[in-house]
Design an enzyme around this catalytic site. Structure first.
Site, PDB file in Angstrom:
ATOM      1  CG  HIS A 146       0.579  -6.787  -3.022  1.00 33.91           C
ATOM      2  ND1 HIS A 146      -0.433  -7.231  -3.849  1.00 33.91           N
ATOM      3  CD2 HIS A 146       0.046  -6.746  -1.763  1.00 33.91           C
ATOM      4  CE1 HIS A 146      -1.520  -7.439  -3.127  1.00 33.91           C
ATOM      5  NE2 HIS A 146      -1.256  -7.167  -1.869  1.00 33.91           N
ATOM      6  CB  CYS A 147       7.356  -7.292  -4.000  1.00 35.16           C
ATOM      7  SG  CYS A 147       8.943  -6.570  -4.480  1.00 35.16           S
TER       8      CYS A 147
END
Length: 375
Positions: A185-186
């Site tokens: 998700h980064c």
């Protein structure tokens, strides 16, 4: 939590010549970013590419992967000791004989992280309120940042170094597993979903920049959640083919990031083994027919497991083991190196499932024992 996070903001410096000040600051930060990329050593000297011994498995793990801080880690459903449990299960089952059987990574430094991340984003992690948003544990905002760096972010930087190392090991050995990592998700300028560093993007970028013969990569993301971080990072990069099979009805529902997915399958709540494994088998083979990568990065999240509070799918433990076997077998059949990272999974039993999967891969001959031990 998102409502709470909107109450928090990093103050901006305002001066009578604010526009000129901002222009100079942005120029300086841009220069620093470019210099950081330019000064990373070549692969033969690259610090994070730790040399391994012939009798070590290409399995990457460090005892400091695990996060523990005054019980605050229990406020998030993620099992912050999962990685150590996987290692313990592998030792108990005899796959690993000692701590020296695995390869310990080094912590990714700020200079190395700047190969992908913006200075502004990394600087934001020096504020505990921002780390609280990324980890989704609001009380972290109240902790002095030097403690947050030591007890929360350092383990994640170690795991990031582990993914970067495992990618290089996969080229040398044909496969590698980082018992941690998978922070999908980064992206370069934003974290979230307990993902503070873009380890998948970093691993691929270092391979492109530092390793001869690596020109194309495939990400097979089979976590229950959309891998919007690496998708945003590789949005317009034709060297990276992304296949993502995820529950379309849960976080992050990132419509912009979906544009980067070359092969997208959105699952319904409660999807079970038969349908899921059929889709994995079909789309993995189809993806490898469309695109010929030099390496596969397999994001093997276990939050697809039945009962997971965030994944909302109904895949059995044996279904996860079979899923991983499908992907590793496809990589072997196409003679493509593969790296696996463990990503999400929000039940105490997921460590056991991951260990069982690695044991199965070994039993099926899809991952080989170190040559020195076989003699």
């Amino acid at each position: 939590f998102s409502g709470w996070s909107r109450l928090v903001a990093v103050p901006l410096l305002v001066t009578s010549s604010g526009k000129r000040f901002r222009k100079h600051v942005l120029a300086a930060l841009s220069l620093r970013f470019m210099m950081a990329e330019a000064t990373i050593p070549e692969s033969s000297e690259f610090r994070l590419y730790v040399k391994s011994k012939a009798d070590q498995w290409p399995i990457v793990y460090h005892p400091s992967y695990n996060i523990g801080f005054l019980g605050l880690e229990k406020l998030h459903p993620f099992d912050s000791g999962k990685w150590g449990h996987i290692f313990s299960f592998l030792r108990d089952e005899g796959i690993l004989k000692s701590d020296d059987d695995v390869i310990q990574p080094l912590e990714a430094s700020e200079e190395e992280l700047l190969a992908v991340h913006t200075p502004r984003y990394l600087g934001s992690l020096r504020w505990s309120v921002n780390v609280a948003k990324v980890t989704e544990v609001p009380l972290v905002a109240l902790i002095p940042n030097f403690l947050v760096q030591r007890r929360v972010l350092k383990p994640l930087r170690l795991q990031t170094g582990g993914t970067i190392l495992a990618a290089k090991l996969a080229l040398e050995r044909g496969w590698a597993i980082n018992i941690g990592g998978g922070f999908h998700h980064c992206c370069r300028d934003q974290g979230g979903g307990f993902c503070a560093y873009a380890d998948i993007t970093l691993a691929i970028q270092f391979l492109f920049n530092k390793c001869e013969g690596v020109a194309k990569a495939m990400i097979i993301d089979l976590d229950a959640h959309q891998g919007n971080g690496h998708e945003r990072d590789f949005m317009d990069d034709d060297r990276v083919y992304i296949m993502d099979i995820f529950n379309g009805g849960i976080y992050p529902m990132d419509m912009r990031a979906k544009k980067a997915i070359k092969r997208k399958v959105e699952l319904r709540h409660g999807t079970k083994d038969d349908e899921y494994l059929r889709l994995v088998r079909h789309h993995t083979e189809a993806a490898l027919t469309e695109f010929e990568p030099d390496i596969i990065v397999f994001n093997a999240g276990t939050d697809i497991l039945e009962g997971d509070p965030l994944g909302n799918l109904s895949i059995s433990a044996s279904g996860i083991v079979e899923r991983d076997e499908i992907v590793f077998k496809a990589a072997r059949d196409h003679n493509i190196p593969i790296i696996m990272v463990t990503s999400g999974g929000y039940q105490q039993c997921t460590a056991r499932v991951i260990a069982n999967s690695i044991i199965n891969l070994s039993g099926k001959g899809l991952i080989a024992r170190p040559q020195a031990e076989m003699k």
